[in-house]
Design a protein around this motif. Structure first.
Motif, short mmCIF file in Angstrom:
data_model
loop_
_atom_site.label_atom_id
_atom_site.label_comp_id
_atom_site.label_asym_id
_atom_site.label_seq_id
_atom_site.Cartn_x
_atom_site.Cartn_y
_atom_site.Cartn_z
N PRO A 50 1.09 -0.89 -0.08
CA PRO A 50 0.10 0.15 0.04
C PRO A 50 0.83 0.61 0.12
CG PRO A 50 0.07 -1.24 2.39
CD PRO A 50 0.80 -1.98 1.25
N ILE A 51 2.36 1.12 0.34
CA ILE A 51 2.96 2.04 0.15
C ILE A 51 4.26 2.04 -0.76
CG2 ILE A 51 4.89 3.48 1.66
CD1 ILE A 51 3.31 1.68 3.74
N LEU A 52 3.91 3.17 -1.77
CA LEU A 52 4.91 3.53 -3.21
C LEU A 52 5.68 4.33 -3.11
CD1 LEU A 52 1.68 2.40 -5.38
CD2 LEU A 52 3.37 0.26 -4.24
N ASN A 53 6.70 4.34 -4.32
CA ASN A 53 7.11 5.76 -4.25
C ASN A 53 7.22 6.37 -5.83
OD1 ASN A 53 9.04 3.48 -4.96
ND2 ASN A 53 10.75 4.62 -4.35
N ALA A 54 6.50 4.89 -6.71
CA ALA A 54 6.54 5.07 -7.81
C ALA A 54 5.20 4.84 -8.67
CB ALA A 54 7.30 4.10 -8.97
N PHE A 55 4.62 5.50 -9.15
CA PHE A 55 3.11 6.25 -9.63
C PHE A 55 2.27 6.02 -11.25
CE2 PHE A 55 3.71 7.32 -5.65
CZ PHE A 55 3.36 7.18 -4.74
N ASP A 56 1.46 5.38 -11.40
CA ASP A 56 1.07 5.07 -13.11
C ASP A 56 0.10 6.63 -12.73
OD1 ASP A 56 1.13 2.59 -13.06
OD2 ASP A 56 -0.59 2.46 -11.22
N PHE A 79 11.89 -13.67 1.48
CA PHE A 79 11.87 -12.28 2.14
C PHE A 79 11.00 -12.88 3.77
CE2 PHE A 79 11.60 -9.62 -1.45
CZ PHE A 79 12.28 -8.57 -1.75
N VAL A 80 11.62 -12.70 4.55
CA VAL A 80 10.76 -12.84 5.77
C VAL A 80 10.42 -11.75 6.60
CG1 VAL A 80 10.81 -14.61 8.01
CG2 VAL A 80 12.25 -15.45 6.72
N ALA A 81 8.84 -11.68 6.37
CA ALA A 81 8.54 -10.38 7.31
C ALA A 81 7.46 -10.41 6.98
CB ALA A 81 8.93 -9.06 5.85
N TYR A 82 6.60 -9.77 8.44
CA TYR A 82 5.56 -9.80 9.04
C TYR A 82 4.51 -8.34 8.81
CZ TYR A 82 7.64 -7.53 12.72
OH TYR A 82 7.81 -6.96 14.19
N GLY A 83 3.38 -8.09 8.89
CA GLY A 83 2.72 -6.26 9.17
C GLY A 83 3.55 -5.98 7.82
N ARG A 124 3.53 -6.00 3.45
CA ARG A 124 3.21 -6.38 2.65
C ARG A 124 4.15 -5.63 1.10
NH1 ARG A 124 -2.79 -5.47 2.80
NH2 ARG A 124 -2.47 -4.27 0.67
N ILE A 125 4.56 -4.64 1.77
CA ILE A 125 6.05 -3.63 0.40
C ILE A 125 6.89 -5.33 0.37
CG2 ILE A 125 7.69 -2.42 0.40
CD1 ILE A 125 6.77 -1.53 2.87
N GLY A 168 13.29 4.91 12.89
CA GLY A 168 12.61 6.09 12.85
C GLY A 168 11.98 5.95 12.51
N GLY A 169 10.77 5.16 12.09
CA GLY A 169 9.07 5.76 11.13
C GLY A 169 9.72 6.01 9.75
N MET A 170 10.94 5.46 9.58
CA MET A 170 11.20 5.50 7.74
C MET A 170 10.16 4.02 6.82
SD MET A 170 12.32 8.23 6.76
CE MET A 170 12.76 7.80 4.87
N ILE A 171 9.63 4.20 5.68
CA ILE A 171 9.19 3.49 5.27
C ILE A 171 10.47 2.55 4.09
CG2 ILE A 171 7.18 2.22 4.71
CD1 ILE A 171 5.70 3.27 5.90
N PRO A 172 10.71 1.35 4.00
CA PRO A 172 11.73 0.91 2.76
C PRO A 172 10.89 0.92 1.72
CG PRO A 172 11.41 -1.18 3.91
CD PRO A 172 10.71 0.54 4.60
N THR A 173 11.27 1.33 0.13
CA THR A 173 11.02 1.93 -0.97
C THR A 173 10.88 0.30 -1.34
OG1 THR A 173 12.13 1.75 -2.61
CG2 THR A 173 10.96 3.76 -1.48
N PRO A 174 9.69 -0.32 -1.68
CA PRO A 174 9.88 -2.05 -2.43
C PRO A 174 11.05 -1.74 -3.06
CG PRO A 174 7.70 -0.76 -3.40
CD PRO A 174 8.53 -0.46 -2.74
N GLU A 175 11.24 -1.11 -4.48
CA GLU A 175 13.06 -1.45 -5.64
C GLU A 175 14.07 -1.48 -4.07
OE1 GLU A 175 10.55 0.96 -5.61
OE2 GLU A 175 9.74 0.73 -7.62
N GLU A 176 14.20 -0.76 -2.88
CA GLU A 176 15.60 -0.77 -1.87
C GLU A 176 15.34 -1.87 -1.26
OE1 GLU A 176 14.15 2.49 0.64
OE2 GLU A 176 15.54 1.62 2.37
N ILE A 177 13.91 -2.83 -1.29
CA ILE A 177 14.41 -4.90 -0.76
C ILE A 177 15.11 -4.82 -1.47
CG2 ILE A 177 13.04 -6.16 0.42
CD1 ILE A 177 11.26 -3.85 1.66
N VAL A 178 14.79 -4.86 -3.19
CA VAL A 178 15.52 -5.83 -3.66
C VAL A 178 17.04 -5.83 -4.27
CG1 VAL A 178 15.18 -5.90 -6.86
CG2 VAL A 178 12.66 -5.90 -5.33
N LEU A 179 17.42 -4.23 -4.10
CA LEU A 179 18.77 -3.75 -3.96
C LEU A 179 19.08 -5.08 -2.45
CD1 LEU A 179 20.43 -2.35 -6.16
CD2 LEU A 179 19.72 -0.77 -4.48
N ALA A 180 18.64 -4.72 -1.51
CA ALA A 180 19.40 -5.26 -0.48
C ALA A 180 19.22 -6.46 -0.36
CB ALA A 180 18.36 -4.85 0.89
#
Lengths: 183, 355
Positions: free
Chosen positions: A62-68, B254-258, B262-263, B335-347
């Motif tokens: 639900p959280i994204l950084n690239a959008f259509d 990936f092992v992840a919860y919550g 989703r990300i 600290g409330g920052m959320i990784p981007t899906p791209e960032e996780i692939v890179l990791a």
């Protein structure tokens, strides 16, 4: 079909409720939806944005950084989100308060002067519905009848007398959207 | 489609609580979970089911009200967010020690201290390893959608009463604040009778029920602790919950919860476009942790990336489960920052595939 959309503007412009109405419309036509607001001390005057996803499939993040698509309602949001539109995507902005027009050449850009239109209508609060109409003209992902049903769901009953006005506002949005840069 | 509602995760928990036949809610507002009590107050559950909703003077008061009400055998809950849950730890340890069923919801935010109001998953240790004192465990469930926020409420009560143990729903600010469509179960009636152990007034035909976490006789108290541990063993055997997503024919997971889970699902879509075969193992019960199941999936993998909104807490359990068979690394933001899906692939590429 999956549409990943960011709506961004000032708090008080109806950014979050525009997203909510769109999500309700999606629910009305059996789509999966998600609505993820920026939350925090942003009630009025601060920046507010919401990520809306409509999809025929299970929604991943639900959280994204690239959008259509991006609906941009102020300059700060233009600065922040113009670059986040995927190549080939759509950016729609309201010209009111925009000091720097979008510069991307790899996306489709539309302008809808919803704030100016809203001031001509019975209520300036129709602003977000005009903008939603403009968006739906470009991206007809949900049927107008479902938007109205969604609106009925998300508006408290005491505001249901405004449904007609909102329908007019949507219609106005359809009419005023102009192509600025089309691929 | 009529039966679907569009709601925030926090609101879904509140509605599900009314529908599950909750007798009482005791809480104190804190972002990002204030909508729980806000919704409960607006819905007037005292008219719908007779449920009591009470704003206490603090989190410490709420958890102790929960202790009292749970002791009388009622179905009761509280909710808060990280700093508030820290304040409750003494009471939570007492609830576990007195073997009282109840539901505690933590819509976690970034810490430590007052931290931030943005989402966090750095309360994993506190939730799963015992945030209070003594040898105890909560049953900890981690929803990853608004639907699960709703579904896990009645599930939590069932587990709580089955084992006479507090259950925690460990969510985070993102799941609490986001809206998705949600379908609710039918209204459950509130319990008409209380369990036999409840302190509801002694009748002449039985011994008094005593609810306490204090026992000054060490031998007897050790016997009690052994009994508790047996209960935890049974829970570990029988109540493990997890989900595998896109895990057929994979090299990595990936092992992840919550929210992180989703990300990661988006990261899977992105990675697969590049031909990387990666899936997601999502623990749903964080305690009991699915050690056996993670160990099993590791047998057919080359590496695991544990993704959390923390400095790396759950990764310790993943490593225990994998037991050195393959590489396990952590990736997270704080600290409330959320990784981007791209960032996780890179990791994944940097820490697991290339590393």
């Amino acid at each position: 079909m999956t549409e990943e959309l960011i709506i961004a503007g000032f708090g008080g412009q109806g950014v979050l409720s525009m997203g909510k109405i769109l999500c309700y419309s999606g629910v009305m036509q059996d789509q999966e939806v998600s609505w993820m607001p920026s939350y925090g001390p942003e009630m009025r005057g601060g920046t507010a944005n919401v990520t809306v996803i409509l999809s025929d499939n299970r929604i991943s993040s639900p959280i994204l950084n690239a959008f259509d698509s991006a609906i941009i309602l102020n300059q700060q949001s233009m600065d922040k989100f113009e670059q986040t539109v995927k190549p080939g995507g759509v950016l729609i902005f309201d010209g009111n308060g925009i000091t720097r027009e979008p510069e991307r050449k790899d996306i489709n850009i539309y302008r809808a002067d919803a704030a100016a239109e809203a001031s001509k209508m019975e209520s300036a609060k129709t602003f977000n519905m005009i903008m939603l109409g403009a968006y739906l003209k470009v991206k007809p992902l949900v049927k107008v009848e479902n938007v109205l049903k969604g609106l009925e769901k998300s508006l408290p009953a005491r505001y249901h007398h405004l449904l007609g006005l909102n329908e007019k506002a949507l219609q106005r949005g359809f009419e005023i959207v102009q192509e600025i840069h089309i691929l | 489609m009529e039966e679907y509602k569009l709601m925030k995760g926090n609101e879904a928990i509140a509605e599900a609580a009314i529908l599950a036949g909750t007798d009482g809610y005791f809480g104190y507002p804190i972002t990002p979970q204030s909508e729980v009590m806000e919704y409960l107050t607006m819905e007037k559950p005292e008219e719908r089911t007779g449920m009591v909703v009470l704003q206490a003077e603090s989190e410490v008061a709420s958890i102790n009200m929960l202790y009292g009400a749970a002791g009388s055998g009622k179905k009761v809950m509280t909710s808060s967010s990280s700093p508030g849950i820290s304040l409750m730890q003494e009471g939570i340890s007492y609830l576990a020690g007195a073997e009282l069923p109840c539901l505690i919801v933590n819509v976690a935010r970034g810490g430590p201290g007052l931290g931030t109001i943005q989402p966090g998953q750095a309360d994993y240790f506190q939730a799963t390893k015992g945030g209070g004192h003594g040898d105890y465990h909560l049953i900890v469930l981690a929803p990853a959608s608004v639907q699960e926020m709703a579904d896990f409420v009645s599930m939590a009560y069932d587990l709580a009463f089955k084992y006479r143990n507090p259950v925690m729903i460990l969510s985070d600010g993102a799941i609490g604040q986001m809206m998705e469509k949600v379908k609710f179960k039918k209204q459950q009636e509130r319990m008409k009778t209380q369990p036999g152990w409840a302190t509801v007034g002694k009748t002449p035909d039985r011994e008094p029920n005593i609810i306490t976490s204090l026992d000054l006789d060490p031998a007897r108290h050790e016997r009690f602790n052994i009994k508790l541990q047996k209960k935890y063993e049974k829970i570990q055997k029988e109540e493990v919950l997890f989900e595998e997503i896109a895990c057929d024919d994979i090299d990595y997971a990936f092992v992840a919860y919550g929210t992180s889970a989703r990300i990661c699902q988006k990261s899977i879509e992105l990675a697969r476009e590049e031909g990387i075969k990666v899936g997601l193992f999502r623990p749903i019960s964080l305690w009991p942790f699915p050690y056996k199941e993670v160990g099993k999936i590791a047998d057919r993998l080359k590496g695991i990336l544990s993704v959390e909104l923390s400095a790396g807490q759950m990764v310790e359990d993943v490593r225990l489960a994998v037991n050195g068979k393959i590489k396990v690394e952590h990736y997270g933001r704080m600290g409330g920052m959320i990784p981007t899906p791209e960032e996780i692939v890179l990791a994944l590429k940097k820490q697991i595939i290339g590393g």
